[in-house]
Design an enzyme around this catalytic site. Sequence first.
Site, PDB file in Angstrom:
ATOM      1  N   CYS A  71       0.081   3.563  -6.306  1.00 16.13           N
ATOM      2  CA  CYS A  71      -1.296   3.291  -6.692  1.00 16.13           C
ATOM      3  C   CYS A  71      -1.284   2.419  -7.935  1.00 16.13           C
ATOM      4  O   CYS A  71      -0.783   2.832  -8.985  1.00 16.13           O
ATOM      5  CB  CYS A  71      -2.052   4.588  -6.951  1.00 16.13           C
ATOM      6  SG  CYS A  71      -3.735   4.327  -7.557  1.00 16.13           S
ATOM      7  N   HIS A 163      -1.783  -1.444   3.971  1.00 17.42           N
ATOM      8  CA  HIS A 163      -3.112  -2.035   3.837  1.00 17.42           C
ATOM      9  C   HIS A 163      -3.418  -2.928   5.028  1.00 17.42           C
ATOM     10  O   HIS A 163      -2.527  -3.615   5.543  1.00 17.42           O
ATOM     11  CB  HIS A 163      -3.204  -2.897   2.575  1.00 17.42           C
ATOM     12  CG  HIS A 163      -3.027  -2.118   1.311  1.00 17.42           C
ATOM     13  ND1 HIS A 163      -4.079  -1.588   0.606  1.00 17.42           N
ATOM     14  CD2 HIS A 163      -1.902  -1.768   0.633  1.00 17.42           C
ATOM     15  CE1 HIS A 163      -3.621  -0.957  -0.457  1.00 17.42           C
ATOM     16  NE2 HIS A 163      -2.309  -1.039  -0.462  1.00 17.42           N
ATOM     17  N   GLU A 212     -10.079   3.788   0.746  1.00 17.81           N
ATOM     18  CA  GLU A 212      -8.705   4.206   0.511  1.00 17.81           C
ATOM     19  C   GLU A 212      -8.319   5.379   1.403  1.00 17.81           C
ATOM     20  O   GLU A 212      -9.075   6.356   1.537  1.00 17.81           O
ATOM     21  CB  GLU A 212      -8.507   4.594  -0.956  1.00 17.81           C
ATOM     22  CG  GLU A 212      -8.549   3.403  -1.906  1.00 17.81           C
ATOM     23  CD  GLU A 212      -7.858   3.690  -3.216  1.00 17.81           C
ATOM     24  OE1 GLU A 212      -6.686   4.140  -3.187  1.00 17.81           O
ATOM     25  OE2 GLU A 212      -8.469   3.460  -4.276  1.00 17.81           O
ATOM     26  N   ARG A 213      -7.154   5.262   1.985  1.00 19.24           N
ATOM     27  CA  ARG A 213      -6.589   6.337   2.794  1.00 19.24           C
ATOM     28  C   ARG A 213      -6.465   7.609   1.951  1.00 19.24           C
ATOM     29  O   ARG A 213      -5.839   7.612   0.908  1.00 19.24           O
ATOM     30  CB  ARG A 213      -5.208   5.888   3.293  1.00 19.24           C
ATOM     31  CG  ARG A 213      -4.462   6.883   4.141  1.00 19.24           C
ATOM     32  CD  ARG A 213      -3.057   6.396   4.451  1.00 19.24           C
ATOM     33  NE  ARG A 213      -2.285   6.185   3.240  1.00 19.24           N
ATOM     34  CZ  ARG A 213      -0.953   6.068   3.209  1.00 19.24           C
ATOM     35  NH1 ARG A 213      -0.273   6.116   4.341  1.00 19.24           N
ATOM     36  NH2 ARG A 213      -0.309   5.872   2.093  1.00 19.24           N
ATOM     37  N   CYS A 221      -8.924  -0.565  -6.341  1.00 16.73           N
ATOM     38  CA  CYS A 221      -7.622  -0.249  -5.752  1.00 16.73           C
ATOM     39  C   CYS A 221      -6.655  -1.364  -6.143  1.00 16.73           C
ATOM     40  O   CYS A 221      -6.807  -2.500  -5.698  1.00 16.73           O
ATOM     41  CB  CYS A 221      -7.729  -0.125  -4.234  1.00 16.73           C
ATOM     42  SG  CYS A 221      -6.144   0.188  -3.421  1.00 16.73           S
ATOM     43  N   GLY A 224      -4.494  -2.527  -3.292  1.00 17.47           N
ATOM     44  CA  GLY A 224      -5.381  -3.253  -2.380  1.00 17.47           C
ATOM     45  C   GLY A 224      -5.694  -4.649  -2.876  1.00 17.47           C
ATOM     46  O   GLY A 224      -5.795  -5.601  -2.088  1.00 17.47           O
TER      47      GLY A 224
END
Length: 276
Positions: A71, A163, A212-213, A221, A224
């Site tokens: 992250c 992603h 977000e998963r 993110c 991301g």
Amino acid sequence: MNFTKMHGLGNDFIVVEGESKLPANAAELAEQLCNRFFGIGADGLVYILPSEKADFRMRIMNSDGSEAEQCGNAIRCVSKYVYDNGLTDKENITIETLGAGVQQVQLKVVDGKVESVRVDMGQPILNGLQVPTTVDANPVINHSIEVDGREFHFTAVSMGNPHCVIYVDDAVNFDLNTWGPKLEVHPLFPRKINVEFVTVRSRDFTDMRVWERGAGPTLACGTGACATVVSSVLNGFTDRTATVSLKGGDLLIEWNEADNHVYMTGPASEVYRGTL
């Protein structure tokens, strides 16, 4: 348990330091503590742990109890925490992650506090089966995907976590809550997926909104944003250095041609501290 509430552009975390290893009940704790009505409220629970490979180790539990491999916003928060709290006096540190290995971090310190963080996010993974998707192609660019009778086209990128980047006419006002959860669990993505909806504004600027998963819609993110620039370069939409504008603010992303690494620069903030 002492904790610090932190955020990176509104992507917020409960940060815990002092444990020797990830607690056995970390998943249950994440679900309880991240609940915004009956807990502290956060997108994730982050543990700062000892590492045999780096200065520090980071483990991230999503708000649904699943574990995130990486992250970008959390690693900036961890970086600020360890410096501002005297766990290191170095302005160049290394942090071990679950999915992206050891990452190099540069801290910009102003008046003894970290103002911004530049992270070497490593090389993007573009092989479809390794992202992972079920698409046997390298790279996976502009691939068709159908959900509830609507066709999208995605580009697949892993930054240590998976992603799919989808270009839309208006990312800022896109119906994230309808399409994000359906795409997250699509059969094309065997380990689920983070979904970025992107509108390119210029060669060096994009709007992005994210599902977000394991966490749902978040204000930002970092991985991301990195995946967005990689995808946009692959599709010929942007240059290798671009600003990604998220709901919580902007990140500067560079996909360096010389070493193939992606570099992310952005802020991190402490909100408050507490004890459970």
